[in-house]
Write a protein that holds these residues in place. Structure first.
Motif, mmCIF file in Angstrom:
data_model
loop_
_atom_site.group_PDB
_atom_site.id
_atom_site.type_symbol
_atom_site.label_atom_id
_atom_site.label_comp_id
_atom_site.label_asym_id
_atom_site.label_seq_id
_atom_site.Cartn_x
_atom_site.Cartn_y
_atom_site.Cartn_z
ATOM 1 N N ASP A 236 -11.062 -1.788 -7.991
ATOM 2 C CA ASP A 236 -12.017 -0.880 -8.622
ATOM 3 C C ASP A 236 -12.886 -0.170 -7.587
ATOM 4 N N ALA A 237 -13.305 -0.889 -6.550
ATOM 5 C CA ALA A 237 -14.128 -0.272 -5.509
ATOM 6 C C ALA A 237 -13.320 0.751 -4.720
ATOM 7 N N LYS A 238 -12.076 0.441 -4.434
ATOM 8 C CA LYS A 238 -11.222 1.402 -3.722
ATOM 9 C C LYS A 238 -11.075 2.686 -4.530
ATOM 10 N N ILE A 239 -10.925 2.521 -5.835
ATOM 11 C CA ILE A 239 -10.759 3.670 -6.727
ATOM 12 C C ILE A 239 -12.061 4.460 -6.839
ATOM 13 N N SER A 240 -13.170 3.780 -7.140
ATOM 14 C CA SER A 240 -14.425 4.501 -7.415
ATOM 15 C C SER A 240 -15.118 5.013 -6.158
ATOM 16 N N CYS A 241 -15.046 4.289 -5.061
ATOM 17 C CA CYS A 241 -15.760 4.709 -3.842
ATOM 18 C C CYS A 241 -14.940 5.640 -2.948
ATOM 19 N N LEU A 242 -13.626 5.423 -2.917
ATOM 20 C CA LEU A 242 -12.796 6.158 -1.954
ATOM 21 C C LEU A 242 -11.762 7.072 -2.607
ATOM 22 N N GLY A 243 -11.627 6.987 -3.911
ATOM 23 C CA GLY A 243 -10.687 7.857 -4.597
ATOM 24 C C GLY A 243 -9.233 7.416 -4.486
ATOM 25 N N VAL A 244 -8.998 6.146 -4.181
ATOM 26 C CA VAL A 244 -7.630 5.646 -4.188
ATOM 27 C C VAL A 244 -7.125 5.732 -5.622
#
Length: 168
Positions: A54-62
């Motif tokens: 979730d952090a990869k998705i929300s913070c970095l746009g993965v």
């Protein structure tokens, strides 16, 4: 490693590079190691520790599709982490790590000690990303430390590769 850090500091200054890190399994160890160098604020822009999907998705746009297709421990995810970190920072160099430091791999068939790296550069209005997967032996902290030193040590290698690509 300290001598290498001083060389890196000079290299960053000479080449007007500003770095962002996007770390998962190293959990900020790269940024912390780089912060040991006095004056690092002139070239260390910021650092992201994105442990969860979730952090990869929300913070970095993965993209969730990338995680679902390739797994969190993959060069594809490492590449999107580095590219995302470049997008959301003022840096022109990003390095990322994602992997399995241990002590177990959970329900994954990926071996403990596997770390995926990416180095992304924004150079002369062009972006270029390089990635690798490596395996390190040892306990959790030994894997994290080895991955940290490896990631830092490859920055100038890939920056030089970038220069070769752009001179062709």
């Amino acid at each position: 490693m300290n001598n290498n850090l001083e060389i890196l500091f000079q290299y960053f200054a000479d080449n007007k590079l500003k770095l962002v890190t996007a770390e998962s399994c190293t959990a900020g160890m790269i940024a912390s190691t780089l912060a040991d160098i006095p004056g690092c604020g002139s070239w260390l822009d910021c650092a992201f520790v994105t442990y969860s999907a979730d952090a990869k998705i929300s913070c970095l746009g993965v993209r969730k599709e990338t995680i679902d297709t390739f797994n969190l421990t993959s060069e594809e995810v490492a590449r999107e982490m580095a590219e995302g970190a470049l997008r959301v920072s003022r840096a022109n160099v990003a390095l990322s790590t994602t992997g399995l430091a241990g002590p177990s791999s959970g329900d994954s068939d990926i071996p403990v000690g596997t770390v995926c790296f990416a180095w992304s550069f924004d150079h002369e209005a062009r972006k270029q990303t390089f990635s690798e997967t490596r395996h390190f032996d040892g306990d959790r902290n030994a894997v994290r430390e080895a991955a940290t030193h490896y990631a830092i040590g490859r920055v100038w290698h890939y920056h030089n590769e970038l220069a070769k690509l752009h001179s062709q």
